[in-house]
Motif scaffolding. Structure first.
Motif, PDB file in Angstrom:
ATOM      1  N   UNK A 188       4.400  10.900  -5.225  1.00 38.19           N
ATOM      2  CA  UNK A 188       5.595  11.671  -4.844  1.00 38.19           C
ATOM      3  C   UNK A 188       6.844  11.347  -5.664  1.00 38.19           C
TER       4      UNK A 188
ATOM      5  N   UNK B 123       6.664  13.328  -8.788  1.00 36.34           N
ATOM      6  CA  UNK B 123       6.768  14.764  -8.481  1.00 36.34           C
ATOM      7  C   UNK B 123       8.219  15.135  -8.222  1.00 36.34           C
ATOM      8  N   UNK B 124       8.887  14.323  -7.405  1.00 30.58           N
ATOM      9  CA  UNK B 124      10.289  14.598  -7.103  1.00 30.58           C
ATOM     10  C   UNK B 124      11.112  14.595  -8.391  1.00 30.58           C
TER      11      UNK B 124
ATOM     12  N   UNK C 170       0.515  10.320 -10.207  1.00 27.39           N
ATOM     13  CA  UNK C 170       0.914  11.647  -9.739  1.00 27.39           C
ATOM     14  C   UNK C 170       1.442  11.556  -8.311  1.00 27.39           C
TER      15      UNK C 170
ATOM     16  N   UNK D 164       0.974   4.117  -3.103  1.00 29.08           N
ATOM     17  CA  UNK D 164       0.820   5.575  -2.979  1.00 29.08           C
ATOM     18  C   UNK D 164       2.054   6.281  -3.557  1.00 29.08           C
ATOM     19  N   UNK D 165       3.241   5.765  -3.211  1.00 36.77           N
ATOM     20  CA  UNK D 165       4.495   6.399  -3.645  1.00 36.77           C
ATOM     21  C   UNK D 165       4.637   6.430  -5.162  1.00 36.77           C
TER      22      UNK D 165
ATOM     23  N   UNK E  73      13.263  -2.391  -0.559  1.00 31.79           N
ATOM     24  CA  UNK E  73      12.993  -1.468   0.558  1.00 31.79           C
ATOM     25  C   UNK E  73      12.562  -2.242   1.798  1.00 31.79           C
TER      26      UNK E  73
ATOM     27  N   UNK F 154       0.833  -1.200   0.000  1.00 31.74           N
ATOM     28  CA  UNK F 154       0.000   0.000   0.000  1.00 31.74           C
ATOM     29  C   UNK F 154       0.873   1.258   0.000  1.00 31.74           C
ATOM     30  N   UNK F 155       1.941   1.249   0.822  1.00 28.73           N
ATOM     31  CA  UNK F 155       2.863   2.386   0.870  1.00 28.73           C
ATOM     32  C   UNK F 155       3.393   2.679  -0.537  1.00 28.73           C
TER      33      UNK F 155
END
Lengths: 324, 289
Positions: free
Chosen positions: A162, A165-166, A160, A155-156, A196, A151-152
């Protein structure tokens, strides 16, 4: 048990192995001792019986059953109908299944990353004053259940999310991708996610083994002008090889044949079958669709896949032992 | 670092080397820590962001702070009952797995067991078998025998699948105990169970704690067994419920993130309390090989 002294005369400790196991050259002479030994054997059996019985009932019986079922057609109604090799023939011609096999083969390459990254970090940070703190921080996410990790990362790595975006902020917008919906790229995401999730444990393993290296070795090498890469290759690598093999084996039996919870949290096998692995396919076919025969055939392929991995692993070890 | 017998120049050179080379490792360490913590920090931020702010701008980090998402996730996902369901099955499963492992490991390490090598191999085989490969017969057998949809049934299956690893781990720990200790207890007339409980178990107690803590964490996270062996929606565990919250009901992402954090929170608590045992146990596992 209070009469124990009578039927089990004390034997000099030097003649008895672990708790009464006879050593060679001390024959059981008396009838009394033989019955005492039978009793000891029975006690030993009682200690291991619950575990052995559980394994027999919930591992060995299902293993036999899954092989039997793989030669049948069955959807839960009536009795399984024997169909010979039909399930395997179907898998052979099923293009989605081929995708799954390719996925597993690609994900296998993740092992290199999952082993090497923690190895390198452990060797790099091991001399730092705050190494223990770094290891503790890095270890914490490994406690998270795999589906939470999935789930993490969903989202990452969202369109769109993070990461993209980064990347755009860094002027690397061209690198930004749909990490979870593009074929092959989604496998890269899975490899990264598992890296990870297992990183901290790997660092922990390698750091524990690094303690065994006397710091004088490293200092001597440094004084002789050895570069970092040389020290890693000539000192850390050989010393850490047993731990590397152990970690490799742990990953093989805990991850490479059991991607299910990670994939379930990240992509549910999609898009299409692009991130479906053998074990996930067992779930989709056998449990979700209720095709027990076909699902069992996939289970058997999964077991064969594991067997091949373990044989390669063992073969590699033998070859290395024989030649060096 | 520099011993007294070392020439001064060498000691100085070493010190300089150490200082110079620490910059690189420190940078690497910082990068690693950031790479590991960033996803976690982001998800925590998402979980405490007001839903309206998230919907307006999913990429931002602003918009205030709320704990409402945790309440919403708890309510929408029916996480309260689901947590109870987890508590009906996981602690019992972890205790059972630890118990059978503590006995079997001792039996294999210190007692006469007929067909010892064969039976030990049997248990080790169970470690290597991936659960997905036997999930279909487990499901079907469970329907036949009646352990499907039964919390205690799931605990027993978990004891079988996770006890084997514990047996092997504790077997290594018991092996390290000196035989003389056990033999002298024998000579003093102690019986096998007494020796086990009064001598062996206290000596490997930290390892048993490791097995118990890891079992709670592993069984809590095992969504496949919970999904397949507790299929009735009224018996779902918290892991299954929370995954449904993200899947079929498509709640807003902040609520889903909050739900996942709630489902994982007990594990972080257990880890915080037992981290000494967990990490110590892992060393032992790696170095025994």
């Amino acid at each position: 048990m209070t009469v124990r002294q009578a039927d089990y005369p004390p034997t000099p400790a030097s003649k008895v192995g672990s708790s009464g196991r006879r050593l060679l050259g001390t024959p059981a002479k008396t009838k009394g001792r033989r019955s005492a030994q039978r009793k000891l054997a029975l006690q030993g059996l009682l200690f291991v019986a619950p575990m052995v019985a559980l394994v027999a009932a919930f591992v060995v019986v299902p293993l036999v059953r899954v092989i039997q079922l793989s030669f049948t057609a069955w959807t839960g109604l009536g009795t399984p109908q024997p169909v010979g090799l039909a399930n395997y023939r179907y898998l052979y011609s099923w293009s989605s299944f081929r995708t799954v096999l390719v996925n597993n083969a690609i994900l296998l390459s993740g092992l290199v990353l999952w082993v090497l990254l923690p190895f390198l970090l452990a060797t790099v940070i091991y001399k730092l004053r705050r190494a223990a703190l770094v290891r503790t921080i890095i270890f914490t996410p490994t406690i998270l259940p795999p589906i939470v990790v999935g789930e993490v990362f969903s989202i990452m790595l969202a369109h769109s999310g993070p990461l993209n975006i980064v990347l755009r902020h860094l002027g690397l917008g061209v690198v930004a991708r749909d990490w979870l919906t593009t074929p092959y790229l989604v496998l890269l995401s899975v490899i990264w996610m598992i890296s990870w999730a297992t990183f901290g444990v790997g660092v922990q393993f390698f750091s524990a083994a690094l303690v065994a290296i006397p710091s004088s070795y490293i200092e001597a090498a440094q004084i002789d002008g050895a570069r970092w890469a040389q020290i890693v290759w000539n000192i850390y690598r050989p010393v850490l090889r047993p731990v590397m093999q152990f970690w490799f084996l742990v990953l093989t039996i805990s991850t490479v044949t059991y991607f299910f919870p990670w994939i379930f949290g990240l992509t549910q096998g999609g898009p299409g079958y692009e991130s479906t692995t053998l074990d996930y396919m067992v779930y989709l076919t056998g449990i979700t669709n209720g095709e027990y025969g076909l699902g069992s055939a996939i289970s058997v392929i999964l077991l064969l896949f594991l067997l091949v991995l373990l044989l390669i692993y063992e073969g590699g070890r033998r070859i290395r032992r024989a030649y060096g | 670092m520099a011993s007294a017998s070392m020439p001064l120049s060498t000691a100085v050179a070493l010190k300089a080397y150490g200082r110079k080379s620490a910059v690189g490792p420190r940078t690497v360490a910082v990068v690693a820590v950031v790479a590991v913590l960033f996803p976690l920090a982001w998800v925590i931020r998402v979980a405490v962001r007001p839903t309206e702010a998230y919907v307006r701008n999913p990429n931002g980090i602003g918009g205030g702070f709320t704990l409402g998402n945790f309440a919403s996730a708890w309510r929408q996902g029916l996480l309260g009952p689901a947590l109870l369901h987890t508590l009906y099955t996981v602690p019992l499963g972890a205790v059972l797995a630890t118990l059978v492992a503590a006995f079997a490991g001792y039996g294999f390490a210190k007692l006469r067991v007929p067909f010892r090598r064969f039976l030990l191999g049997f248990v080790i085989l169970a470690i290597a078998i991936p659960i997905p490969s036997i999930i279909i017969p487990l499901f079907n057998e469970g329907l036949d025998i009646g352990y499907t949809n039964n919390y205690i049934g799931l605990s027993i299956v978990c004891a079988a699948l996770y006890g084997s690893w514990g047996t092997f781990f504790l077997y290594g720990q018991y092996k390290g105990l000196p035989d003389a200790l056990i033999d002298s207890a024998h000579m003093d007339g102690a019986h096998e169970l007494g020796i086990f409980f009064r001598i062996a178990v206290p000596l490997v107690a930290p390892s048993i704690a490791t097995v118990l803590a890891l079992n709670v964490i592993l069984q809590w996270s095992n969504i496949l067994l919970q999904l397949v062996l507790l299929p009735t929606s009224t018996k779902q565990t918290i892991m299954v419920s929370v995954s449904a919250l993200g899947g079929q009901y498509t709640a807003a992402t902040p609520i889903v993130a909050a739900g996942y954090l709630e489902a994982a929170a007990p594990l972080l608590l257990i880890y915080a309390l037992s981290q000494r045992f967990i990490r110590r146990g892992m060393f032992a596992g790696a170095l025994n090989e």
